[in-house]
Design a protein around this motif. Structure first.
Motif, PDB file in Angstrom:
ATOM      1  N   ILE A  66     -11.067  -4.728   2.820  1.00 60.03           N
ATOM      2  CA  ILE A  66     -10.956  -3.834   1.663  1.00 60.03           C
ATOM      3  C   ILE A  66     -11.502  -4.548   0.433  1.00 60.03           C
ATOM      4  O   ILE A  66     -11.245  -5.739   0.236  1.00 60.03           O
ATOM      5  N   ILE A  67     -12.248  -3.812  -0.403  1.00 56.26           N
ATOM      6  CA  ILE A  67     -12.689  -4.329  -1.702  1.00 56.26           C
ATOM      7  C   ILE A  67     -11.828  -3.643  -2.757  1.00 56.26           C
ATOM      8  O   ILE A  67     -11.712  -2.415  -2.778  1.00 56.26           O
ATOM      9  N   LYS A  68     -11.251  -4.468  -3.626  1.00 56.58           N
ATOM     10  CA  LYS A  68     -10.375  -3.945  -4.670  1.00 56.58           C
ATOM     11  C   LYS A  68     -11.014  -4.194  -6.031  1.00 56.58           C
ATOM     12  O   LYS A  68     -11.368  -5.319  -6.365  1.00 56.58           O
ATOM     13  N   THR A  69     -11.166  -3.116  -6.776  1.00 56.37           N
ATOM     14  CA  THR A  69     -11.672  -3.194  -8.148  1.00 56.37           C
ATOM     15  C   THR A  69     -10.542  -2.703  -9.051  1.00 56.37           C
ATOM     16  O   THR A  69      -9.546  -2.161  -8.557  1.00 56.37           O
TER      17      THR A  69
ATOM     18  N   VAL B 126     -11.612   0.271  -1.839  1.00 57.92           N
ATOM     19  CA  VAL B 126     -12.551   0.875  -0.898  1.00 57.92           C
ATOM     20  C   VAL B 126     -12.415   0.120   0.421  1.00 57.92           C
ATOM     21  O   VAL B 126     -12.538  -1.101   0.466  1.00 57.92           O
ATOM     22  N   VAL B 127     -12.165   0.882   1.497  1.00 62.96           N
ATOM     23  CA  VAL B 127     -12.048   0.279   2.823  1.00 62.96           C
ATOM     24  C   VAL B 127     -13.451   0.177   3.409  1.00 62.96           C
ATOM     25  O   VAL B 127     -14.132   1.182   3.621  1.00 62.96           O
TER      26      VAL B 127
ATOM     27  N   LEU C 229     -11.628  -9.344  -2.506  1.00 62.06           N
ATOM     28  CA  LEU C 229     -11.831  -8.964  -1.118  1.00 62.06           C
ATOM     29  C   LEU C 229     -10.498  -9.197  -0.403  1.00 62.06           C
ATOM     30  O   LEU C 229      -9.952 -10.297  -0.439  1.00 62.06           O
ATOM     31  N   ILE C 230      -9.954  -8.167   0.233  1.00 62.27           N
ATOM     32  CA  ILE C 230      -8.661  -8.253   0.919  1.00 62.27           C
ATOM     33  C   ILE C 230      -8.900  -8.033   2.406  1.00 62.27           C
ATOM     34  O   ILE C 230      -9.486  -7.026   2.809  1.00 62.27           O
ATOM     35  N   ILE C 231      -8.438  -8.994   3.212  1.00 63.93           N
ATOM     36  CA  ILE C 231      -8.501  -8.856   4.671  1.00 63.93           C
ATOM     37  C   ILE C 231      -7.065  -8.668   5.154  1.00 63.93           C
ATOM     38  O   ILE C 231      -6.239  -9.579   5.068  1.00 63.93           O
ATOM     39  N   SER C 232      -6.775  -7.469   5.655  1.00 67.02           N
ATOM     40  CA  SER C 232      -5.431  -7.138   6.137  1.00 67.02           C
ATOM     41  C   SER C 232      -5.441  -7.141   7.652  1.00 67.02           C
ATOM     42  O   SER C 232      -6.286  -6.503   8.285  1.00 67.02           O
TER      43      SER C 232
END
Length: 189
Positions: A56-59, A64-65, A98-101
């Motif tokens: 996921i990109i977080k702004t 946004v996945v 940048l989030i990696i879940s």
């Protein structure tokens, strides 16, 4: 002829000769106790080995996945997030992360213990905890477990005792000096 008797309940103030150190071992029976309480309904989580990963990109305004599911596809799961921020340039940190879940599926298992089994499990846990706290070199001479709750209750509480035989002797210095490798002088409480 008149005789007098004196009891020796402490140091004789009239005698001020050199001190004499006693040598020997002082053994005593010492008891340790602990209480433990457990639920008769045991709930455990077990990993199934299945997992899904989302990137996921977080702004500042939205997320946004890029790849993977937006939410966990499992009813019971553990979620692990790894957040990566871009390096800042001069004094301007970029507003993007940048989030990696990672979603790992778990299975919930429930087991209803009988009263005797719950007492045995709680007693074993209490004894293990007691034995971990015992000083080194003691000899265990007895163990005892007593249930403190009735058979109809959902929480079982037990009290465990461990009886040991241990050396309780201490080296006490004469005239306030501590011998090499000995214990410091006892302070009157």
């Amino acid at each position: 002829m008149k005789t007098s008797r004196s009891s020796n309940h402490g140091p004789n103030p009239a005698w001020s000769g050199p001190g004499v150190r006693a040598r020997g071992i002082v053994r005593a029976r010492v008891w340790y106790e602990e209480e433990k309480e457990i639920e008769r309904l045991q709930v455990r989580e077990q990993a199934t080995g299945r997992q899904q990963r989302a990137i996921i990109i977080k702004t500042p305004g939205r997320q946004v996945v890029l790849r993977g599911p937006a939410r966990s596809p499992y009813a019971h799961y553990l979620q692990e997030n790894k957040v990566i921020t871009l390096p800042s340039w001069r004094n301007f940190p970029p507003p993007v992360e940048l989030i990696i879940s990672t979603y790992r599926e778990i299975r919930i298992q429930k087991q209803q213990l009988g009263y005797e089994e719950a007492v045995r499990v709680a007693g074993q846990q209490a004894l293990a905890s007691l034995k971990a706290r015992l000083p080194a070199g003691v000899t265990i001479t007895g163990e005892k477990i007593i249930p403190l709750t009735g058979t109809g209750e959902q929480r079982v509480r037990v009290r465990a005792w461990v009886e040991t035989e241990e050396d309780i002797g201490q080296v006490v210095p004469l005239h306030g000096r501590t011998p090499p490798g000995g214990n410091p002088p006892a302070t009157p409480g």
